[in-house]
Scaffold this motif. Sequence first.
Motif, PDB file in Angstrom:
ATOM      1  N   ASN A 184       9.958  56.791  23.478  1.00  0.00           N
ATOM      2  CA  ASN A 184      10.580  58.117  23.481  1.00  0.00           C
ATOM      3  C   ASN A 184      11.736  58.106  24.476  1.00  0.00           C
ATOM      4  O   ASN A 184      11.570  57.686  25.622  1.00  0.00           O
ATOM      5  N   ILE A 185      12.894  58.550  24.043  1.00  0.00           N
ATOM      6  CA  ILE A 185      14.085  58.561  24.900  1.00  0.00           C
ATOM      7  C   ILE A 185      14.585  59.996  24.999  1.00  0.00           C
ATOM      8  O   ILE A 185      15.138  60.545  24.042  1.00  0.00           O
ATOM      9  N   GLY A 189      20.059  65.686  23.371  1.00  0.00           N
ATOM     10  CA  GLY A 189      21.296  66.425  23.141  1.00  0.00           C
ATOM     11  C   GLY A 189      22.068  65.962  21.935  1.00  0.00           C
ATOM     12  O   GLY A 189      23.067  66.576  21.568  1.00  0.00           O
ATOM     13  N   LEU A 190      21.609  64.876  21.309  1.00  0.00           N
ATOM     14  CA  LEU A 190      22.306  64.334  20.147  1.00  0.00           C
ATOM     15  C   LEU A 190      21.531  64.574  18.859  1.00  0.00           C
ATOM     16  O   LEU A 190      21.757  63.908  17.860  1.00  0.00           O
ATOM     17  N   ASP A 191      20.605  65.520  18.910  1.00  0.00           N
ATOM     18  CA  ASP A 191      19.774  65.757  17.725  1.00  0.00           C
ATOM     19  C   ASP A 191      20.601  66.173  16.517  1.00  0.00           C
ATOM     20  O   ASP A 191      20.326  65.784  15.398  1.00  0.00           O
ATOM     21  N   LEU A 249      12.630  55.242  19.464  1.00  0.00           N
ATOM     22  CA  LEU A 249      13.239  53.933  19.266  1.00  0.00           C
ATOM     23  C   LEU A 249      12.135  52.897  19.088  1.00  0.00           C
ATOM     24  O   LEU A 249      11.184  52.851  19.880  1.00  0.00           O
ATOM     25  N   LYS A 250      12.256  52.074  18.046  1.00  0.00           N
ATOM     26  CA  LYS A 250      11.324  50.971  17.849  1.00  0.00           C
ATOM     27  C   LYS A 250      11.788  49.777  18.664  1.00  0.00           C
ATOM     28  O   LYS A 250      12.972  49.431  18.656  1.00  0.00           O
ATOM     29  N   GLY A 261      13.420  59.411  31.571  1.00  0.00           N
ATOM     30  CA  GLY A 261      13.854  59.619  30.192  1.00  0.00           C
ATOM     31  C   GLY A 261      13.270  58.643  29.213  1.00  0.00           C
ATOM     32  O   GLY A 261      13.472  58.783  28.000  1.00  0.00           O
ATOM     33  N   TYR A 262      12.515  57.630  29.687  1.00  0.00           N
ATOM     34  CA  TYR A 262      11.900  56.641  28.807  1.00  0.00           C
ATOM     35  C   TYR A 262      10.376  56.725  28.921  1.00  0.00           C
ATOM     36  O   TYR A 262       9.830  56.865  30.020  1.00  0.00           O
TER      37      TYR A 262
END
Length: 220
Positions: A65-66, A71-73, A88-89, A180-181
């Motif tokens: 999860n990032i 904000g880029l959704d 992210l995989k 954030g990760y």
Amino acid sequence: MRTEIDFTIMEFKKDWSLAYFLYYICQIGIWLTIINAVIMISLNSTRYISEDGTYLIHSVPVILNIDGLDGLDDIETDNVNINIYNTLKANVGIRANFQDHLPAFLFYNGLKAYSTILVLVVLYFFAKVLRNVAEGNPFDITNSKYLYIIGWTLFLTSALNVFMRFLPLPLLDSLSLPDGYEFSSLQGFDDFMLIGIFIIVLGYVFKEGSRIYEEQKLTV
């Protein structure tokens, strides 16, 4: 002195068919999977437990999860709307002390063995179906059994993907990642649920075909 040489031309079998071709492809796939597993075990066996008592596990598939992508959704341009998800995989390598983290060693390597066994099961029984078809026995009663096994294997594997997302991640859950990760879950296997259902139905069709074929043989 004259020497005559007879050249022998190799010919395909007269009963060569697509079923034979696919059968041999499955056989090759089985052996490649086994060889790959053996090579990976032999290459990693010396790395599993080193002199300092640590082990190394390669390529553990996880989902990150990032938060930085929140904000880029939604990105909107002229006639274009782009949604970017904050997951992210990724593949991670794990190095840890063998004595202190034995459960994690067994857990992640068990998942690798599980995926290898699933591939072998599907290829093995699919090869048996193709061999019966290639040998002129498409309505053999065993074909439906093999197809049921393949279909239910794919269906149940896809169903287990849901539960894999709730499994704890040994070692990874306790890591301190940058802000954030966050490790979310393990990556599940590809979703073959619809394919599994189709093959189960195909197994039923083969079963009915076998029944009709046997009835016709009795009437004759």
